[in-house]
Each structure stands twice: as structure tokens, then as C-alpha cells.
Design an enzyme around this catalytic site. Structure first.
Site, PDB file in Angstrom:
ATOM      1  N   ARG A 242       0.820  -1.214   0.000  1.00  0.00           N
ATOM      2  CA  ARG A 242       0.000   0.000   0.000  1.00  0.00           C
ATOM      3  C   ARG A 242       0.854   1.264   0.000  1.00  0.00           C
ATOM      4  O   ARG A 242       0.666   2.167  -0.816  1.00  0.00           O
ATOM      5  CB  ARG A 242      -0.867  -0.047   1.261  1.00  0.00           C
ATOM      6  CG  ARG A 242      -1.875   1.016   1.440  1.00  0.00           C
ATOM      7  CD  ARG A 242      -2.628   0.727   2.734  1.00  0.00           C
ATOM      8  NE  ARG A 242      -3.604  -0.315   2.572  1.00  0.00           N
ATOM      9  CZ  ARG A 242      -4.916  -0.098   2.375  1.00  0.00           C
ATOM     10  NH1 ARG A 242      -5.375   1.118   2.356  1.00  0.00           N
ATOM     11  NH2 ARG A 242      -5.751  -1.085   2.227  1.00  0.00           N
TER      12      ARG A 242
ATOM     13  N   ARG B 211      -4.086  -8.295  10.534  1.00  0.00           N
ATOM     14  CA  ARG B 211      -3.189  -8.078   9.389  1.00  0.00           C
ATOM     15  C   ARG B 211      -1.733  -8.148   9.839  1.00  0.00           C
ATOM     16  O   ARG B 211      -1.387  -7.563  10.863  1.00  0.00           O
ATOM     17  CB  ARG B 211      -3.437  -6.697   8.776  1.00  0.00           C
ATOM     18  CG  ARG B 211      -4.875  -6.423   8.489  1.00  0.00           C
ATOM     19  CD  ARG B 211      -5.179  -4.948   8.316  1.00  0.00           C
ATOM     20  NE  ARG B 211      -4.720  -4.415   7.044  1.00  0.00           N
ATOM     21  CZ  ARG B 211      -4.958  -3.188   6.634  1.00  0.00           C
ATOM     22  NH1 ARG B 211      -5.637  -2.349   7.392  1.00  0.00           N
ATOM     23  NH2 ARG B 211      -4.512  -2.767   5.490  1.00  0.00           N
TER      24      ARG B 211
ATOM     25  N   ASP C 203     -13.984   6.668   0.815  1.00  0.00           N
ATOM     26  CA  ASP C 203     -14.605   5.980   1.950  1.00  0.00           C
ATOM     27  C   ASP C 203     -15.468   6.916   2.778  1.00  0.00           C
ATOM     28  O   ASP C 203     -16.377   6.469   3.479  1.00  0.00           O
ATOM     29  CB  ASP C 203     -13.525   5.373   2.856  1.00  0.00           C
ATOM     30  CG  ASP C 203     -13.159   3.947   2.451  1.00  0.00           C
ATOM     31  OD1 ASP C 203     -13.554   3.535   1.343  1.00  0.00           O
ATOM     32  OD2 ASP C 203     -12.498   3.249   3.238  1.00  0.00           O
TER      33      ASP C 203
HETATM   34  C1  FAD Z   1      -7.678  -4.926   5.130  1.00  0.00           C
HETATM   35  C2  FAD Z   1      -8.084  -4.057   3.978  1.00  0.00           C
HETATM   36  C3  FAD Z   1      -7.732  -4.418   2.684  1.00  0.00           C
HETATM   37  C4  FAD Z   1      -8.144  -3.652   1.600  1.00  0.00           C
HETATM   38  N1  FAD Z   1      -7.790  -4.021   0.353  1.00  0.00           N
HETATM   39  C5  FAD Z   1      -8.166  -3.268  -0.702  1.00  0.00           C
HETATM   40  C6  FAD Z   1      -7.772  -3.629  -2.032  1.00  0.00           C
HETATM   41  O1  FAD Z   1      -7.074  -4.622  -2.252  1.00  0.00           O
HETATM   42  N2  FAD Z   1      -8.165  -2.811  -3.060  1.00  0.00           N
HETATM   43  C7  FAD Z   1      -8.914  -1.680  -2.839  1.00  0.00           C
HETATM   44  O2  FAD Z   1      -9.231  -0.968  -3.818  1.00  0.00           O
HETATM   45  N3  FAD Z   1      -9.299  -1.322  -1.599  1.00  0.00           N
HETATM   46  C8  FAD Z   1      -8.945  -2.085  -0.522  1.00  0.00           C
HETATM   47  N4  FAD Z   1      -9.327  -1.730   0.712  1.00  0.00           N
HETATM   48  C9  FAD Z   1     -10.154  -0.529   0.908  1.00  0.00           C
HETATM   49  C10 FAD Z   1      -9.284   0.704   0.844  1.00  0.00           C
HETATM   50  O3  FAD Z   1      -8.167   0.596   1.665  1.00  0.00           O
HETATM   51  C11 FAD Z   1     -10.088   1.936   1.229  1.00  0.00           C
HETATM   52  O4  FAD Z   1     -11.358   1.891   0.600  1.00  0.00           O
HETATM   53  C12 FAD Z   1      -9.359   3.199   0.740  1.00  0.00           C
HETATM   54  O5  FAD Z   1      -8.041   3.216   1.204  1.00  0.00           O
HETATM   55  C13 FAD Z   1     -10.092   4.462   1.177  1.00  0.00           C
HETATM   56  O6  FAD Z   1      -9.389   5.576   0.684  1.00  0.00           O
HETATM   57  P1  FAD Z   1      -9.814   7.056   1.073  1.00  0.00           P
HETATM   58  O7  FAD Z   1      -8.815   7.937   0.430  1.00  0.00           O
HETATM   59  O8  FAD Z   1     -11.251   7.271   0.778  1.00  0.00           O
HETATM   60  O9  FAD Z   1      -9.693   7.102   2.659  1.00  0.00           O
HETATM   61  P2  FAD Z   1      -8.412   6.915   3.613  1.00  0.00           P
HETATM   62  O10 FAD Z   1      -7.396   6.061   2.989  1.00  0.00           O
HETATM   63  O11 FAD Z   1      -8.959   6.514   4.924  1.00  0.00           O
HETATM   64  O12 FAD Z   1      -7.802   8.374   3.701  1.00  0.00           O
HETATM   65  C14 FAD Z   1      -8.392   9.398   4.467  1.00  0.00           C
HETATM   66  C15 FAD Z   1      -7.301  10.400   4.826  1.00  0.00           C
HETATM   67  O13 FAD Z   1      -7.915  11.544   5.415  1.00  0.00           O
HETATM   68  C16 FAD Z   1      -7.122  11.965   6.515  1.00  0.00           C
HETATM   69  N5  FAD Z   1      -7.998  12.723   7.411  1.00  0.00           N
HETATM   70  C17 FAD Z   1      -9.050  12.257   8.135  1.00  0.00           C
HETATM   71  N6  FAD Z   1      -9.616  13.262   8.843  1.00  0.00           N
HETATM   72  C18 FAD Z   1      -8.914  14.381   8.540  1.00  0.00           C
HETATM   73  C19 FAD Z   1      -9.028  15.735   8.969  1.00  0.00           C
HETATM   74  N7  FAD Z   1      -9.970  16.102   9.844  1.00  0.00           N
HETATM   75  N8  FAD Z   1      -8.148  16.627   8.492  1.00  0.00           N
HETATM   76  C20 FAD Z   1      -7.191  16.267   7.601  1.00  0.00           C
HETATM   77  N9  FAD Z   1      -7.025  14.984   7.186  1.00  0.00           N
HETATM   78  C21 FAD Z   1      -7.886  14.044   7.642  1.00  0.00           C
HETATM   79  C22 FAD Z   1      -6.637  10.647   7.117  1.00  0.00           C
HETATM   80  O14 FAD Z   1      -5.509  10.838   7.948  1.00  0.00           O
HETATM   81  C23 FAD Z   1      -6.321   9.843   5.873  1.00  0.00           C
HETATM   82  O15 FAD Z   1      -5.015  10.025   5.407  1.00  0.00           O
HETATM   83  C24 FAD Z   1      -8.927  -2.494   1.819  1.00  0.00           C
HETATM   84  C25 FAD Z   1      -9.278  -2.097   3.118  1.00  0.00           C
HETATM   85  C26 FAD Z   1      -8.861  -2.874   4.184  1.00  0.00           C
HETATM   86  C27 FAD Z   1      -9.250  -2.465   5.571  1.00  0.00           C
END
Ligand code: FAD
Length: 437
Positions: free
Chosen positions: A114, A194, A313
Site C-alpha cells: 500500500r 493483518r 470511503d
Molecule cells: C484490510 C483491507 C484491505 C483492503 N484491500 C483493498 C484492495 O485490495 N483494493 C482496494 O481498492 N481497496 C482495498 N481496501 C479498501 C481501501 O483501503 C479503502 O477503501 C481506501 O483506502 C479508502 O481511501 P480514502 O482515500 O477514501 O480514505 P483513507 O485512505 O482513509 O484516507 C483518508 C485520509 O484523510 C485523513 N484525514 C481524516 N480526517 C482528517 C481531517 N480532519 N483533516 C485532515 N485529514 C484528515 C486521514 O488521515 C487519511 O489520510 C482495503 C481495506 C482494508 C481495511
């Protein structure tokens, strides 16, 4: 929702975006926005992003976008694609050997650590001019309809832009602060243990129950039983190793949602299983227990003032069994930047409404696929029909897709629909051309 006016002349001046969150969704939005000439400030509360983390898979629907960004070669250098996955029932009998094609529908998948993939995207975003600021905890959101501005509060200071994109993850604060949603993230009933470690240091290569992982130079196996499934894989000529075990968990997520797991607890999940599972789990020096949170589908992703939107997410948490959470976040980011470019600076609220309609039904369907895959995997061997096929789904509707092209193709017709019929949330009405088929 504010009433929408729509000048016939498309505005070409750049749109100012504030993106909250440097996960895959926020980064993708920042990248595609810069590529389309928008100005981007990305605010991330963490002090930096880790270069490690465990495995993540990006299917061809995202591979296609990465390749448009010219990152295919770099991503291939960290790619850990396995040619197939061998699935066993919990007694160790093989129930399927599923080929995992590197390329499908004319595009590559990219799988790997990742953090390594994230670093490549982060470096590229910076290179093309995204202003990425760490240690910025966003505590408030605001909108000023008269000035056509929206913004955030960090350290008591207001920062403003034309649009705020909240990509702040499954535990999103923006949903409550900007959208007024009262739905706290709730337990999905499952959590994931994990672990990622060095195979040689931990003796994977020496134990006759586990050495096949090392000898193969990179192998991928899964074991499934009632309410539990475990995936284990070796990478990088067998030197690195990772396992994940999804299990029932009804604990309160507010107490803690990612914390050190106990290897003894993991072992209790595989009692009576194929002895290789125990041998694999025991090799890990430590593991984390990661709670999987869930939210009911949000009725809208847009604030009442029309200038704050949630993506990734924050809008739609995914179960890992969809293998699409990050991918759908990347698609969101690309589609949003594309739609904003088409809408222009003066039509940001309309652009967000079009974006929400274009993405809503596709994402909902991809979310549901994660649930059905989990349920398929979590049957006990005795409850499974002898000829029942167990495999990870690779449906064409999901993978043979270009989020940028789709947004461009649908923009005019969705815009016309909204302007003629009035805006309705996609949770109330799916505009026919936006139905995911
Ligand atoms: C075990 C596991 C395996 C997975 N495997 C896969 C896979 O193989 N393929 C796939 O596509 N998906 C996979 N997923 C799902 C995937 O990891 C998530 O759907 C994805 O990472 C979400 O991305 P995001 O950018 O929406 O949120 P996040 O990655 O959660 O990023 C949110 C960011 O916002 C920041 N943030 C939060 N609040 C604030 C604030 N108030 N101010 C400033 N910054 C803030 C956080 O620090 C973080 O960096 C997996 C998930 C898990 C748990």
C-alpha cells in the site's frame, strides 16, 4: 440546495479546490485536478504518509487511470501480482485455483505494498503542482453562498476555495460537519487481523508446513471457513510475507479500531483448521486488529450550500472483500475533476450534482459486491454445495471502465436532466443513463 444558474459560456479560469485527506481518493482528486488545470491545496492531518502498509490491489479500472498518468512503469516496479490464487476449505482441501490475470480488458492491474503505491502517487501529485500540506487537522467546514466560496478551518484559521472535497476516510468528520449526517460509523460485525513481515527472518523458508511459499518465489493461498477467511501471500522472490484474516467482531469500534492484535486470538480463529494456517500465523512477530466499519448508504454526498462534497470511503466505506474501496475512491477523484472542468468555475454546485449522479449507482453496486463476496467466502465447508464455485469476481461492468471517459460522456445529458427536471438526490431517483449495468 441552492438554485442553479448555468451560463452558456464555459468558464475557463481554474477552479480552486481544497482537498481534505491524503488517502487514495484525495490524492487521485488532487492529481486529476492538477492535470485539468485546477488549483489544489491538499490538507492531511497526519505528519507524513507511511511508505509501508500491507497489500492492496488496483484492478484494471484503476490501472487504466494510473497509466493515463504515465505511472505504469513505476508501478510495475513495485507490482506483486500473483499468477493465480489457490483457495482451500478450512480442512486444507483445494476448492479452486483461480487465475489472476495481470492484464484484463486491455489494462493492467497493479498490486503491491500500500505505502509503496501511495508514495508513487504522492510524488507525482507534488511534481505536477498540488500543494500538499501535512499536519493539518481540519476541524470545520463553511460555505458562503453570496461570495460563491467554501472552505475549511485548520488551527482556527479559515482557508477558502471554490469547492471543498472531503476525502477524509471511513471515519469522516466532514459527513457530520458539512453534510449534517448523524450516522456515526458503525461496526460491520467483522474485523481483520493483518501482518506483514520478512519471510526469512521469521523462518517461512525453514518450516516444511510453510516453505512452499518461499520456494515458489511468490505465492498466494486462501483458506475459508464459517465466518472466517484467511489470505496469505509471499512477495519479492519470497522474501516478504503477508497474511490477513477476516473474522467476526462485535466489539465497540469507538474504543479502538486499529490496535495491536494478539497472535493467540488469531490462532483461536483457525482451531481445527489445516495445520498450515497455524504455522503461517505463528510466524508473524506481531499483527494489528483492524475494525471494519460500515455506514448505511448516505442519501447525499453534497452539502446544503452545494460546495462541499465527500468522496471515497467518506462517502461510501467498502469491505475489503470488494477489493475496490481504494479503486472507487480513485475513480471518484478522477470523475469529480473531470466534471468540474466541464462545469467551469461559475457552475461548481451544478458540477457537484452531476458528479454525484454519475457516481452513485456504480459505487453502490460495487459496495454490494463486497458484501456478497464476503458471504460467499464465509460459508462453512459443510454448507457449501459440492459443485459451488468459489472465486473472486472480476465482472466486466466493474473493471472494463474508464471513469474519466464516463464522466465526459455523461456530463451533458445529466446536466440537461437536472436543469430540466430539477435536482433530486440519487438516493431518490437514479437518472436512467447513470444506472450501472
Ligand atoms: C484490510 C483491507 C484491505 C483492503 N484491500 C483493498 C484492495 O485490495 N483494493 C482496494 O481498492 N481497496 C482495498 N481496501 C479498501 C481501501 O483501503 C479503502 O477503501 C481506501 O483506502 C479508502 O481511501 P480514502 O482515500 O477514501 O480514505 P483513507 O485512505 O482513509 O484516507 C483518508 C485520509 O484523510 C485523513 N484525514 C481524516 N480526517 C482528517 C481531517 N480532519 N483533516 C485532515 N485529514 C484528515 C486521514 O488521515 C487519511 O489520510 C482495503 C481495506 C482494508 C481495511
Amino acid at each position: 440546495m441552492p438554485s442553479i444558474s448555468c451560463p452558456s459560456q464555459v468558464e475557463s479560469s481554474p477552479i480552486d479546490l481544497i482537498v481534505v485527506g491524503c488517502g487514495f481518493a484525495g490524492l487521485a482528486c488532487a492529481i486529476e485536478s492538477r492535470r485539468k488545470g485546477h488549483n489544489v491545496i491538499l490538507l492531511e492531518k497526519r505528519t507524513s504518509v507511511e511508505s509501508l502498509g500491507d497489500v492492496i490491489s488496483f484492478a484494471p479500472n484503476t490501472g487504466r487511470l494510473f497509466e493515463k498518468w504515465g505511472l505504469g512503469e513505476q508501478l510495475m516496479e513495485v507490482n506483486t501480482q500473483h499468477p493465480h490464487m489457490t483457495l482451500h476449505n478450512c480442512y486444507g482441501e483445494i476448492i479452486n485455483v483461480q487465475p489472476l490475470p495481470q492484464s484484463l480488458y486491455g489494462c493492467n492491474s497493479y498490486n503491491g505494498r500500500r505505502g509503496e503505491i501511495h508514495q508513487i502517487l504522492l510524488k507525482y501529485a507534488k511534481k505536477i503542482g498540488a500543494d500538499i500540506r501535512f499536519s493539518q487537522d481540519v476541524t470545520g467546514y463553511w460555505e458562503d453562498g453570496e461570495r460563491n466560496k467554501a472552505g475549511v478551518v485548520v488551527d482556527g484559521q479559515r482557508i477558502e476555495a471554490d469547492v471543498v472535497v472531503a476525502a477524509d476516510g471511513a471515519r469522516s468528520r466532514a459527513r457530520k460537519l458539512a453534510l449534517g449526517c448523524e450516522d456515526d460509523a458503525k461496526p460491520s460485525g467483522y474485523a481483520v487481523y493483518r501482518a506483514w513481515f520478512n519471510s526469512k527472518e521469521q523462518g517461512i523458508d525453514k518450516d516444511p508446513l510453510t516453505d512452499f511459499f518461499y520456494k515458489e518465489g511468490g505465492d498466494f493461498h486462501g483458506w475459508i471457513g464459517k465466518d472466517v477467511h484467511m489470505l496469505a501471500m509471499s512477495f519479492k522472490s519470497g522474501d516478504e510475507f503477508c497474511w490477513v484474516l477476516t473474522h467476526r467482531d462485535d466489539n465497540d469500534i469507538e474504543e479502538s479500531w486499529s490496535f495491536p492484535g494478539k497472535i493467540s486470538d488469531v490462532l483461536s480463529c483457525v482451531e481445527g483448521w489445516d495445520p498450515r494456517c497455524r504455522a503461517i500465523i505463528e510466524k508473524a512477530p506481531s499483527c494489528v486488529d483492524w475494525k471494519l466499519v460500515y455506514r448505511d448508504p448516505s442519501p447525499t454526498w453534497i452539502s446544503s450550500g452545494g460546495r462541499v462534497v465527500v468522496i471515497g470511503d467518506a462517502a461510501h466505506p467498502f469491505l475489503p472483500t470488494s477489493i475496490q474501496g481504494a479503486s472507487q475512491g480513485v475513480e471518484d477523484g478522477v470523475a469529480l475533476a473531470t466534471v468540474l472542468k466541464r462545469a467551469g468555475k461559475k457552475n461548481v454546485p451544478l458540477g457537484l450534482q452531476v458528479f454525484e449522479h454519475i457516481r452513485y449507482d456504480r459505487v453502490r453496486r460495487a459496495q454490494q459486491q463486497g458484501i456478497s463476496t464476503r458471504d460467499k467466502l464465509h460459508k462453512s465447508p459443510d454448507a457449501r454445495a459440492e459443485d459451488e464455485e468459489v472465486s473472486l469476481p472480476f465482472p466486466e461492468w466493474l473493471l472494463n471502465f474508464d471513469a474519466e471517459r464516463n464522466a465526459n460522456d455523461l456530463y451533458e445529458v445529466v446536466k440537461a436532466y437536472i436543469l430540466t427536471e430539477g435536482y433530486k438526490r440519487p438516493s431518490e431517483l437514479i437518472i436512467p443513463c447513470c444506472r450501472s449495468v
